[in-house]
Each structure stands twice: as structure tokens, then as C-alpha cells.
Design an enzyme around this catalytic site. Structure first.
Site, PDB file in Angstrom:
ATOM      1  CD  GLU A 128      38.196  49.103  62.392  1.00 31.52           C
ATOM      2  OE1 GLU A 128      38.334  49.909  63.344  1.00 31.52           O
ATOM      3  OE2 GLU A 128      37.878  49.448  61.248  1.00 31.52           O
ATOM      4  CD  GLU A 172      47.036  53.313  60.392  1.00 34.81           C
ATOM      5  OE1 GLU A 172      46.580  53.765  59.324  1.00 34.81           O
ATOM      6  OE2 GLU A 172      46.406  52.500  61.102  1.00 34.81           O
ATOM      7  CD  GLU A 194      40.958  57.435  66.048  1.00 32.74           C
ATOM      8  OE1 GLU A 194      41.205  56.852  64.982  1.00 32.74           O
ATOM      9  OE2 GLU A 194      40.131  57.016  66.875  1.00 32.74           O
ATOM     10  CE  LYS A 214      43.119  56.245  61.792  1.00 36.12           C
ATOM     11  NZ  LYS A 214      42.336  55.119  62.341  1.00 36.12           N
TER      12      LYS A 214
END
Length: 470
Positions: free
Chosen positions: A264, A318, A327, A321
Site C-alpha cells: 500500500e 470509498e 480516508e 470508510k
């Protein structure tokens, strides 16, 4: 003639070496959202961008089925909440591998299993003790099915498991984890021919130390570099220094033969007020320069002969999240498959042959009557409003563009040429684009608090013509 053939062969040989030294770029396909396209559409998107590697955070059946025969390699994950079961029950691991790996392989190119995610991190938790035992039982299950030679087992560690990371040459793991967790994990990786998975985020280091860490150094931009006082190596990016700190930490424990993959890394395109550096421009710079660095360079200063292999986080923004705004804004794409910003994602993209993602504006936005985006037009870009943005934020962006921003909003007034379709997304798109074009399409002029994105496809809303310059 023989001499010419020899040199031709030599050139081909050296070219092959050069290609082999280049690293690979994959993408993390997270799904903590309620508005993402179905997996088969996602696979089409990945293929259109030349992406050959993907990592998921579970072993979802629909995703693995969609990836079958796509040519895309995938890393699957045994979730954190299942580590205790896997660690304590070989039959559980046997069943999990049968149902989640063997059922799909080899049609789906599963290349590795991540045991949990960032369980090995800054602090020891109740789950930490299960990581290595779970790795062992999953490995044993693979051996039983004769899959162990093709599918590796590892665990993504957070870079916070380092007790020291500066200078890179002095990298070391936290002392309280070395004997109980780190050495058993590294020993397993060595014995099974696997590699360390590590999550590396220069953004966090920069956010917390923006007064002492250069932004250019954090974004792979031109900078004087930082000389490691321990070995004299010069680092031109924080990312490489952090990766080498992990290599140094492994070497300090005499595991300098192990490889690593960055499972990541990424940079958010938006964040809260205190999240210094979170912006669309910085995200585009970090991820774009990372891709160029990985695909055209060699390894790190400490490991120049080991290719850099990375997975960018993440494919989509997203919306579910938890945590700070950042985030929910790591995505390279909005859920409607439009880019958040335009960067290459593969060698094909670097060569200018990357296909634009298909437009799904009609499917997700309150835009009809022919509203949408048509085929890409070389050399031109437009600023569009995201159909997934909150209405209040879109209205604020629209008001700013038409007011203080100086956009030409006459055509979206009643009876104007672009009043129809009469929707907030369509009107905001026109206003955003007018502002963007008036600013000569300079970097950062298509942001509007994260509600806009740059498109290479000509907008098409009824008879409305979006300007390409003023």
C-alpha cells in the site's frame, strides 16, 4: 554479417535486462462503499488502464470470479478477524484455502495471500500473536493442494513497526516485537521463498512534520535530496528512504536476502483542515511520479538491483470508510469510473496509449436528455462536477465559480443555451469548466473542495457546448 548479428543480440539482451529491472505497479481495490460499479465493470476499467496487478482485502467470490481469465494477478487477504481461527485450527485453514483459493485458481491468477492487514504495526495487540501461526497453517493448506510453489503467503506490516527509520541506514524494528513476532515472521518468509509486504505512506510523515520535511522530497519532485549520514547515500524521495529503512531493519537481523513489496502507498486528494498536504495536486504528483519512478527506474539506493514493486491505494474513493476526510479520498477514480486526476498507471500509459475510462455519468448522475461525456479529444481537457458529490458542496462550488470565480454562467441561466438539463451536476459542470478554462487549465483550478475532476472526454449535455478556452 556475423558481427552485426552479435551486436543485435547484445542489444536485445541488454534491453531485456533493462526491462527486467523495472518494477511493477498494482492497485488496491477496496470496497468500503455503497456506490461502486460491479466487479465485472471494475475488471474492464483495470484492463483499459493496462493494470495487471490488483490487491483486495478479502476473498470476495464475485470479485475473484470477475477476475477469472482476465490476465490480472490478484493478492487476496485472510481478514484480521479470521486470524485466530486460522492460527488455532488447521482444518479451518484447509477449508478456507479450498473455498477461497483452490476454487478459483488457476483461472483467477491468485499470486499471494495476505494474512491480515497491518496487524504488525506500532503496538502489540491481542491479534498480533496469531499472525505467524496463521501464516503457517495457510501455507500448510497450500502445500496439501500443491499450490505453494505458485502462491506465496505473507502479511502486510505497517511501517510504524519500525522503532527507528531515520536515517534509513539505521532502520530497525521495535525492540519489543523482534523476538516474539518479527524474527518468526521473517524466518517463515525465508523458508517459504516469500517476501515481506509493507505499507508505506510518506503522506503521514509529511503531514506530521511539514515544517521539517520538504514537500518536493515527499512528492518525488526535483529536490537536492537528503544524504544518509550512516552510509553516504543520497535520497531524492521520502518513499525510497522509508523503503530502505525497512531493508536496513531486515539486514540488522541478518535477513538481508529477503525481498519486499510495497502493498500500500498513496496520497489523498482531499482532507480535513489539519491534514497538511492533502490535495488533488499533491495526490496527482505523488502517484504520477511514483508510477514513473517504478516503471522507468531501478531499485532503491540501498537495493539498486531489486525492482520496486508497489500497489497504489486505492482504486476508488470509498465513501463509507471511517476516520478523517482523507480516508475517503485516496481513490484514483470516482465510483462512476471517472478519474479524480489524470496520471499513467502502466507502461502503456507512460507511452501515451492508455485508454480513457468509460463514462458512466448517465448511470449515476441526475443528468438526462443526452447528458454525459463523449469520446476523448486529444490535447483538450474539461473540468466536470462529480455526480457523487454532496449537493450542498456542489452548490457551494457552483456559487463560487459563478461569483467570485468569475465563470461565465450566463448560458446556465433560464432560457440560456445550457440551462437544460436543469440539474445541479450539469450546471456545476458548466460553471466549473468555465472557471477552469478561464484559468488556462492550470493545475489546481479543477478541484472545488474535491467535487470536481479533469476529463479528457468532451462533455455532452443536450445542445450545450462546453468551452475549451477563452
Amino acid at each position: 554479417m556475423a558481427s552485426l548479428s552479435f551486436f543485435s543480440f547484445l542489444i536485445l539482451f541488454l534491453s531485456a535486462i533493462a526491462v527486467s529491472d523495472a518494477g511493477s505497479v498494482g492497485i488496491n481495490y477496496g470496497r468500503v462503499a455503497d456506490n461502486l460499479p460491479p466487479p465485472d465493470k471494475v475488471v474492464q476499467l483495470l484492463k483499459s488502464q493496462g493494470v495487471a496487478k490488483v490487491k483486495i482485502f478479502d476473498s470476495d467470490s464475485a470479485v475473484l470470479t470477475a477476475l477469472a481469465n482476465s490476465g490480472i494477478s490478484v493478492v487476496v487477504c485472510l481478514p484480521n478477524e479470521q486470524l485466530a481461527s486460522a492460527a488455532n485450527d488447521q482444518s479451518f485453514s484447509d477449508g478456507w484455502v479450498q473455498a477461497n483459493i483452490a476454487k478459483y485458481y488457476p483461472a483467477t491468477k491468485i499470486e499471494a495471500i495476505a494474512i491480515g492487514n497491518e496487524v504488525i504495526a506500532e503496538n502489540i495487540t491481542d491479534t498480533t500473536k496469531f499472525v505467524v501461526p496463521a501464516m503457517k497453517t495457510i501455507q500448510a493448506s497450500l502445500v496439501k493442494l500443491k499450490l505453494d510453489s505458485n502462491i506465496k503467503v505473507s502479511t502486510p506490516v505497517a511501517i510504524s513497526c519500525l522503532g527507528n527509520s531515520y536515517p534509513a541506514s539505521a532502520g530497525s524494528f521495535k525492540p519489543d516485537q523482534v523476538q516474539s513476532t518479527i524474527i518468526p515472521m521473517l524466518d517463515f518468509l525465508r523458508k517459504t521463498g516469500s517476501y515481506l509486504m509493507v505499507n508505506v505512506y510518506p503522506f503521514f510523515a509529511y503531514k506530521d512534520n511539514s515544517k521539517t520535511i520538504s514537500l518536493d522530497y515527499s512528492l518525488f519532485k526535483d529536490n537536492p535530496g537528503v544524504v544518509d549520514s550512516g552510509n553516504g547515500l543520497r535520497y531524492k524521495s521520502l518513499f525510497e528512504a522509508q523503503v530502505d529503512a525497512v531493508y536496513a531493519a531486515m539486514s540488522a537481523l541478518t535477513y538481508d536476502d529477503l525481498k519486499l513489496v510495497v502493498t500500500e502507498t498513496g496520497w489523498p486528494s482531499a482532507g480535513d483542515a489539519g491534514e497538511v498536504g492533502a490535495s488533488q495536486d499533491n495526490a496527482a504528483a505523488y502517484n504520477g511520479n511514483l508510477v514513473r519512478r517504478v516503471l522507468t527506474g531501478n531499485g532503491t539506493p540501498l537495493r539498486p538491483n531489486d525492482p520496486l514493486n508497489v500497489y497504489i491505494f486505492a482504486l476508488f474513493n470509498e465513501n463509507q470508510k471511517p476516520g478523517p476526510t482523507s480516508e475517503r479520498n485516496y481513490g484514483l477514480f470516482y465510483p462512476n469510473e471517472q478519474r479524480v486526476y489524470n496520471i499513467p498507471l502502466s507502461q502503456k500509459g507512460l507511452n501515451g496509449n492508455q485508454s480513457p475510462p468509460a463514462s458512466n455519468v448517465n448511470q449515476t448522475a441526475p443528468v438526462n436528455n443526452g447528458g454525459g461525456v463523449s469520446k476523448a479529444t486529444s490535447g483538450q481537457t474539461w473540468c466536470m462536477a462529480s455526480p457523487n458529490a454532496e449537493a450542498e458542496e456542489l452548490q457551494e462550488g457552483l456559487d463560487y465559480a459563478c461569483g467570485e470565480g468569475g465563470a461565465d454562467c450566463g448560458p446556465i441561466q433560464p432560457n440560456g443555451a445550457c440551462y437544460n438539463p436543469n440539474s445541479l451536476v450539469a450546471h456545476a459542470s458548466y460553471a466549473y469548466n468555465s472557471y477552469y478554462q478561464k484559468k488556462a487549465r492550470v493545475s489546481g483550478s479543477c478541484f472545488f473542495s474535491g467535487t470536481a475532476y479533469v476529463s479528457t472526454q468532451r462533455p455532452s449535455f443536450g445542445n450545450c457546448q462546453f468551452p475549451t478556452g477563452y
